[in-house]
Structure formats: C-alpha cells, structure tokens
Design a protein around this motif. Structure first.
Motif, PDB file in Angstrom:
ATOM      1  N   UNK A   9     -53.866 -32.992 -12.835  1.00 52.54           N
ATOM      2  CA  UNK A   9     -52.563 -33.648 -12.822  1.00 52.54           C
ATOM      3  C   UNK A   9     -51.583 -32.950 -13.758  1.00 52.54           C
ATOM      4  N   UNK A  10     -52.067 -32.491 -14.909  1.00 55.22           N
ATOM      5  CA  UNK A  10     -51.208 -31.773 -15.847  1.00 55.22           C
ATOM      6  C   UNK A  10     -50.659 -30.509 -15.192  1.00 55.22           C
ATOM      7  N   UNK A  11     -51.490 -29.841 -14.416  1.00 55.42           N
ATOM      8  CA  UNK A  11     -51.034 -28.662 -13.680  1.00 55.42           C
ATOM      9  C   UNK A  11     -49.952 -29.021 -12.674  1.00 55.42           C
ATOM     10  N   UNK A  12     -50.111 -30.141 -12.011  1.00 56.75           N
ATOM     11  CA  UNK A  12     -49.111 -30.610 -11.052  1.00 56.75           C
ATOM     12  C   UNK A  12     -47.803 -30.924 -11.758  1.00 56.75           C
ATOM     13  N   UNK A  13     -47.893 -31.562 -12.930  1.00 55.35           N
ATOM     14  CA  UNK A  13     -46.685 -31.868 -13.697  1.00 55.35           C
ATOM     15  C   UNK A  13     -45.951 -30.585 -14.077  1.00 55.35           C
ATOM     16  N   UNK A  14     -46.699 -29.555 -14.456  1.00 55.34           N
ATOM     17  CA  UNK A  14     -46.092 -28.287 -14.835  1.00 55.34           C
ATOM     18  C   UNK A  14     -45.399 -27.636 -13.637  1.00 55.34           C
ATOM     19  N   UNK A  15     -46.041 -27.683 -12.484  1.00 53.62           N
ATOM     20  CA  UNK A  15     -45.427 -27.137 -11.262  1.00 53.62           C
ATOM     21  C   UNK A  15     -44.148 -27.893 -10.936  1.00 53.62           C
ATOM     22  N   UNK A  16     -44.196 -29.212 -11.030  1.00 50.59           N
ATOM     23  CA  UNK A  16     -42.997 -30.025 -10.767  1.00 50.59           C
ATOM     24  C   UNK A  16     -41.879 -29.681 -11.739  1.00 50.59           C
ATOM     25  N   UNK A  17     -42.246 -29.474 -12.983  1.00 52.23           N
ATOM     26  CA  UNK A  17     -41.262 -29.122 -14.000  1.00 52.23           C
ATOM     27  C   UNK A  17     -40.626 -27.760 -13.670  1.00 52.23           C
ATOM     28  N   UNK A  18     -41.468 -26.792 -13.323  1.00 48.64           N
ATOM     29  CA  UNK A  18     -40.976 -25.472 -12.960  1.00 48.64           C
ATOM     30  C   UNK A  18     -40.057 -25.537 -11.735  1.00 48.64           C
ATOM     31  N   UNK A  19     -40.443 -26.308 -10.729  1.00 47.87           N
ATOM     32  CA  UNK A  19     -39.625 -26.451  -9.523  1.00 47.87           C
ATOM     33  C   UNK A  19     -38.272 -27.075  -9.843  1.00 47.87           C
ATOM     34  N   UNK A  20     -38.259 -28.045 -10.737  1.00 46.02           N
ATOM     35  CA  UNK A  20     -37.018 -28.713 -11.106  1.00 46.02           C
ATOM     36  C   UNK A  20     -36.089 -27.770 -11.862  1.00 46.02           C
ATOM     37  N   UNK A  21     -36.662 -26.844 -12.619  1.00 41.30           N
ATOM     38  CA  UNK A  21     -35.850 -25.859 -13.340  1.00 41.30           C
ATOM     39  C   UNK A  21     -35.160 -24.896 -12.381  1.00 41.30           C
ATOM     40  N   UNK A  22     -35.746 -24.696 -11.216  1.00 45.95           N
ATOM     41  CA  UNK A  22     -35.214 -23.748 -10.241  1.00 45.95           C
ATOM     42  C   UNK A  22     -34.099 -24.338  -9.392  1.00 45.95           C
ATOM     43  N   UNK A  23     -33.815 -25.623  -9.526  1.00 45.22           N
ATOM     44  CA  UNK A  23     -32.768 -26.246  -8.692  1.00 45.22           C
ATOM     45  C   UNK A  23     -31.390 -25.856  -9.126  1.00 45.22           C
TER      46      UNK A  23
END
Length: 94
Positions: free
Chosen positions: A80-94
């Motif tokens: 789940x922590x990995x998923x949170x990091x991916x979500x965070x990275x994706x949000x930075x790219x918006x």
C-alpha cells in the motif's frame, strides 16, 4: 445554489471524515443528492472545502498508520505504501 448552515457543514465534515459516500451523506442528512454533489463539485463552496479537507485528513491518518505498519514489516502495508507513492508521483505530474 443552496446555502448550507454551519451545523450542516459540520455534519458533512464529520461524515466525510468517516469516509461516508456522498449518496449516504445525502440520505443520512435528508439532502438532495444532486444539489449536494453540485455543492461538492465547486472548490470555492464551503461545503466542498469542509468535505475535501475532512476526507484528506482521514486519508493522511490512514497513510501514516500504513507507513508505521510497513516499517514493522507488514507485506500488505509495504504494498500500500508503494501505491501511495505512485499516487503521489502521478499527482505531481498533473
């Protein structure tokens, strides 16, 4: 645009903090679900701000708990922590 009282906004905040779906909030508070959705869709609306902040605060608490569990070796929490990091990275790219 419908006006919501401070008491209603507080109740919406409490229900959002409990991760209650919008349709359930409308039912529990005897509100029109479409009007509530319209209010929540407007980032400038105090109802939307209260709802989103409460939801974000709850999710932050959950993420902190998951990170603590991950540091203790929980495989699911690590995932789940990995998923949170991916979500965070994706949000930075918006």
């Amino acid at each position: 645009m419908i006006h919501y009282s401070d008491e209603q906004i507080s109740q919406i905040r409490d229900l959002a903090a409990a991760l209650t779906p919008i349709s359930d909030i409308a039912i529990l508070m005897d509100l029109d679900v479409y009007q509530l959705r319209d209010a929540l869709a407007d980032p400038a609306n105090p109802v939307s701000q209260a709802y989103r902040r409460a939801k974000a605060e709850t999710m932050l608490s959950i993420r902190r708990n998951e990170l603590q569990l991950a540091s203790m070796g929980s495989p699911l929490a690590v995932q789940l922590a990995g998923t949170y990091l991916i979500n965070m990275d994706n949000d930075e790219d918006l």
